[in-house]
Design a protein around this motif. Sequence first.
Motif, PDB file in Angstrom:
ATOM      1  N   VAL A 173       0.781  -1.310  -0.003  1.00 55.70           N
ATOM      2  CA  VAL A 173      -0.183  -0.106  -0.080  1.00 55.70           C
ATOM      3  C   VAL A 173       0.829   1.291  -0.099  1.00 55.70           C
ATOM      4  CG1 VAL A 173      -1.795   1.251   1.271  1.00 55.70           C
ATOM      5  CG2 VAL A 173      -1.965  -1.349   1.231  1.00 55.70           C
ATOM      6  N   ARG A 174       0.804   2.206  -0.901  1.00 57.22           N
ATOM      7  CA  ARG A 174       1.475   3.501  -1.103  1.00 57.22           C
ATOM      8  C   ARG A 174       1.069   4.381  -0.042  1.00 57.22           C
ATOM      9  NH1 ARG A 174       2.243   5.858  -6.691  1.00 57.22           N
ATOM     10  NH2 ARG A 174       3.630   7.263  -5.486  1.00 57.22           N
ATOM     11  N   ASP A 175       2.035   5.188   0.418  1.00 51.14           N
ATOM     12  CA  ASP A 175       1.619   6.131   1.461  1.00 51.14           C
ATOM     13  C   ASP A 175       0.696   7.261   0.914  1.00 51.14           C
ATOM     14  OD1 ASP A 175       1.788   8.079   3.451  1.00 51.14           O
ATOM     15  OD2 ASP A 175       3.884   8.217   3.679  1.00 51.14           O
ATOM     16  N   VAL A 176      -0.333   7.644   1.413  1.00 48.78           N
ATOM     17  CA  VAL A 176      -1.310   8.600   0.783  1.00 48.78           C
ATOM     18  C   VAL A 176      -0.589   9.908   0.454  1.00 48.78           C
ATOM     19  CG1 VAL A 176      -3.278   9.782   1.254  1.00 48.78           C
ATOM     20  CG2 VAL A 176      -2.979   7.659   2.270  1.00 48.78           C
ATOM     21  N   ASP A 177       0.489  10.283   1.210  1.00 48.17           N
ATOM     22  CA  ASP A 177       1.367  11.370   0.548  1.00 48.17           C
ATOM     23  C   ASP A 177       2.113  11.080  -0.780  1.00 48.17           C
ATOM     24  OD1 ASP A 177       0.614  12.774   2.890  1.00 48.17           O
ATOM     25  OD2 ASP A 177       2.327  12.290   3.771  1.00 48.17           O
ATOM     26  N   GLU A 178       2.358   9.694  -1.147  1.00 47.15           N
ATOM     27  CA  GLU A 178       2.910   9.493  -2.124  1.00 47.15           C
ATOM     28  C   GLU A 178       2.097   9.405  -3.321  1.00 47.15           C
ATOM     29  OE1 GLU A 178       5.354   6.132  -1.626  1.00 47.15           O
ATOM     30  OE2 GLU A 178       6.367   7.084  -0.093  1.00 47.15           O
ATOM     31  N   ALA A 179       0.812   9.003  -3.079  1.00 50.25           N
ATOM     32  CA  ALA A 179      -0.364   8.797  -4.191  1.00 50.25           C
ATOM     33  C   ALA A 179      -0.571   9.928  -4.756  1.00 50.25           C
ATOM     34  CB  ALA A 179      -1.457   8.206  -3.636  1.00 50.25           C
ATOM     35  N   PRO A 180      -0.742  10.131  -6.129  1.00 46.91           N
ATOM     36  CA  PRO A 180      -0.947  11.223  -6.958  1.00 46.91           C
ATOM     37  C   PRO A 180      -2.305  11.520  -6.971  1.00 46.91           C
ATOM     38  CG  PRO A 180      -0.458   9.283  -8.285  1.00 46.91           C
ATOM     39  CD  PRO A 180      -0.351   8.987  -7.057  1.00 46.91           C
ATOM     40  N   VAL A 181      -3.002  11.723  -5.778  1.00 48.59           N
ATOM     41  CA  VAL A 181      -4.341  12.221  -5.848  1.00 48.59           C
ATOM     42  C   VAL A 181      -4.602  13.490  -6.714  1.00 48.59           C
ATOM     43  CG1 VAL A 181      -6.303  12.440  -4.268  1.00 48.59           C
ATOM     44  CG2 VAL A 181      -5.035  10.964  -3.920  1.00 48.59           C
ATOM     45  N   GLU A 182      -3.912  14.576  -6.488  1.00 44.82           N
ATOM     46  CA  GLU A 182      -4.123  15.887  -6.925  1.00 44.82           C
ATOM     47  C   GLU A 182      -3.944  15.686  -8.304  1.00 44.82           C
ATOM     48  OE1 GLU A 182      -1.571  15.269  -4.696  1.00 44.82           O
ATOM     49  OE2 GLU A 182      -2.705  16.022  -2.908  1.00 44.82           O
ATOM     50  N   ASP A 183      -2.900  14.806  -9.029  1.00 45.55           N
ATOM     51  CA  ASP A 183      -2.582  14.665 -10.455  1.00 45.55           C
ATOM     52  C   ASP A 183      -3.926  13.989 -11.062  1.00 45.55           C
ATOM     53  OD1 ASP A 183       0.014  15.558 -10.215  1.00 45.55           O
ATOM     54  OD2 ASP A 183       0.890  13.722  -9.906  1.00 45.55           O
ATOM     55  N   LEU A 184      -4.435  13.223 -10.029  1.00 41.19           N
ATOM     56  CA  LEU A 184      -5.650  12.369 -10.784  1.00 41.19           C
ATOM     57  C   LEU A 184      -6.657  13.269 -10.827  1.00 41.19           C
ATOM     58  CD1 LEU A 184      -5.432   8.799  -8.960  1.00 41.19           C
ATOM     59  CD2 LEU A 184      -5.046   9.390 -11.250  1.00 41.19           C
ATOM     60  N   ALA A 185      -7.048  14.216  -9.986  1.00 39.05           N
ATOM     61  CA  ALA A 185      -7.997  15.148  -9.742  1.00 39.05           C
ATOM     62  C   ALA A 185      -7.782  16.144 -11.000  1.00 39.05           C
ATOM     63  CB  ALA A 185      -8.131  15.906  -8.731  1.00 39.05           C
ATOM     64  N   GLY A 186      -6.807  16.709 -11.198  1.00 37.52           N
ATOM     65  CA  GLY A 186      -6.339  17.497 -12.289  1.00 37.52           C
ATOM     66  C   GLY A 186      -6.606  16.686 -13.602  1.00 37.52           C
ATOM     67  N   GLU A 187      -6.136  15.447 -13.675  1.00 37.00           N
ATOM     68  CA  GLU A 187      -6.357  14.750 -15.205  1.00 37.00           C
ATOM     69  C   GLU A 187      -7.829  14.762 -15.170  1.00 37.00           C
ATOM     70  OE1 GLU A 187      -4.179  11.200 -15.877  1.00 37.00           O
ATOM     71  OE2 GLU A 187      -2.461  11.910 -14.468  1.00 37.00           O
ATOM     72  N   VAL A 188      -8.594  14.203 -14.332  1.00 34.43           N
ATOM     73  CA  VAL A 188      -9.922  14.053 -14.505  1.00 34.43           C
ATOM     74  C   VAL A 188     -10.682  15.402 -15.056  1.00 34.43           C
ATOM     75  CG1 VAL A 188     -12.204  13.708 -13.332  1.00 34.43           C
ATOM     76  CG2 VAL A 188     -10.401  12.218 -12.825  1.00 34.43           C
ATOM     77  N   ALA A 189     -10.431  16.593 -14.365  1.00 36.54           N
ATOM     78  CA  ALA A 189     -10.885  17.882 -14.583  1.00 36.54           C
ATOM     79  C   ALA A 189     -10.632  18.044 -16.301  1.00 36.54           C
ATOM     80  CB  ALA A 189     -10.350  19.126 -13.802  1.00 36.54           C
ATOM     81  N   GLU A 190      -9.276  17.868 -16.581  1.00 37.38           N
ATOM     82  CA  GLU A 190      -8.893  18.073 -18.104  1.00 37.38           C
ATOM     83  C   GLU A 190      -9.654  16.914 -18.945  1.00 37.38           C
ATOM     84  OE1 GLU A 190      -4.668  17.722 -18.509  1.00 37.38           O
ATOM     85  OE2 GLU A 190      -4.224  18.987 -16.756  1.00 37.38           O
ATOM     86  N   LEU A 191      -9.654  15.746 -18.480  1.00 38.05           N
ATOM     87  CA  LEU A 191     -10.776  15.025 -19.333  1.00 38.05           C
ATOM     88  C   LEU A 191     -12.035  15.382 -19.622  1.00 38.05           C
ATOM     89  CD1 LEU A 191      -9.365  11.691 -18.052  1.00 38.05           C
ATOM     90  CD2 LEU A 191      -8.984  12.387 -20.542  1.00 38.05           C
ATOM     91  N   ARG A 192     -12.644  15.841 -18.483  1.00 37.22           N
ATOM     92  CA  ARG A 192     -14.032  16.322 -18.654  1.00 37.22           C
ATOM     93  C   ARG A 192     -14.168  17.580 -19.614  1.00 37.22           C
ATOM     94  NH1 ARG A 192     -16.062  16.227 -12.177  1.00 37.22           N
ATOM     95  NH2 ARG A 192     -16.562  13.942 -12.352  1.00 37.22           N
ATOM     96  N   SER A 193     -13.085  18.461 -19.422  1.00 42.12           N
ATOM     97  CA  SER A 193     -12.925  19.610 -20.294  1.00 42.12           C
ATOM     98  C   SER A 193     -12.998  19.068 -21.991  1.00 42.12           C
ATOM     99  CB  SER A 193     -11.849  20.598 -19.745  1.00 42.12           C
ATOM    100  OG  SER A 193     -11.884  21.696 -20.755  1.00 42.12           O
ATOM    101  N   ALA A 194     -12.027  18.151 -21.999  1.00 40.74           N
ATOM    102  CA  ALA A 194     -12.028  17.724 -23.275  1.00 40.74           C
ATOM    103  C   ALA A 194     -13.150  16.944 -23.810  1.00 40.74           C
ATOM    104  CB  ALA A 194     -10.633  16.922 -23.434  1.00 40.74           C
ATOM    105  N   VAL A 195     -13.595  16.157 -23.234  1.00 46.00           N
ATOM    106  CA  VAL A 195     -15.057  15.583 -23.565  1.00 46.00           C
ATOM    107  C   VAL A 195     -16.112  16.679 -23.922  1.00 46.00           C
ATOM    108  CG1 VAL A 195     -16.977  14.118 -22.926  1.00 46.00           C
ATOM    109  CG2 VAL A 195     -14.638  13.615 -22.454  1.00 46.00           C
ATOM    110  N   GLN A 196     -16.037  17.707 -23.127  1.00 44.42           N
ATOM    111  CA  GLN A 196     -17.121  18.853 -23.286  1.00 44.42           C
ATOM    112  C   GLN A 196     -16.934  19.492 -24.427  1.00 44.42           C
ATOM    113  OE1 GLN A 196     -19.821  19.621 -21.586  1.00 44.42           O
ATOM    114  NE2 GLN A 196     -20.547  21.081 -23.035  1.00 44.42           N
ATOM    115  N   GLU A 197     -15.730  19.815 -24.564  1.00 46.24           N
ATOM    116  CA  GLU A 197     -15.115  20.582 -25.969  1.00 46.24           C
ATOM    117  C   GLU A 197     -15.477  19.486 -27.393  1.00 46.24           C
ATOM    118  OE1 GLU A 197     -11.070  21.777 -28.475  1.00 46.24           O
ATOM    119  OE2 GLU A 197     -11.137  22.119 -26.248  1.00 46.24           O
ATOM    120  N   LEU A 198     -15.203  18.197 -27.183  1.00 38.92           N
ATOM    121  CA  LEU A 198     -15.336  17.328 -28.214  1.00 38.92           C
ATOM    122  C   LEU A 198     -16.830  17.224 -28.370  1.00 38.92           C
ATOM    123  CD1 LEU A 198     -12.736  14.539 -27.424  1.00 38.92           C
ATOM    124  CD2 LEU A 198     -12.880  16.390 -29.411  1.00 38.92           C
TER     125      LEU A 198
END
Length: 116
Positions: free
Chosen positions: A72-97
């Motif tokens: 199990v990874r340490d929560v501080d090591e897990a890229p949660v912020e990165d995932l949230a950012g990626e999800v936001a970017e993907l949502r934006s891209a889907v909306q644009e498409l």
Amino acid sequence: MVKHTGRPGYLQIADDLRSQICGGSLAPGSPLPSTAQLAAQYDASLSVVKMAVGILRNEGLVIGQQGKGVFVRDVDEAPVEDLAGEVAELRSAVQELSVRLARVEEQLTTSTERPS
């Protein structure tokens, strides 16, 4: 144990392990049970368990160490912020498409209509 709900077994296992990790039952740094142990625990095949663990790896919740196991990874090591950012970017891209697709469909409809 994997239930016959129509939801794939590997997703059920990943969900259960994820909830154990997020709930603290599986603490950061602790090893996951072996693939064989998980297969026995969930009454599933080794390949189904491997797919479930693969999902957790992709989510950044666990990390494999060659010859040692999966931990199990340490929560501080897990890229949660990165995932949230990626999800936001993907949502934006889907909306644009979606907007662009609607324009193309409108143009196709207009260009294929023939005056009577």
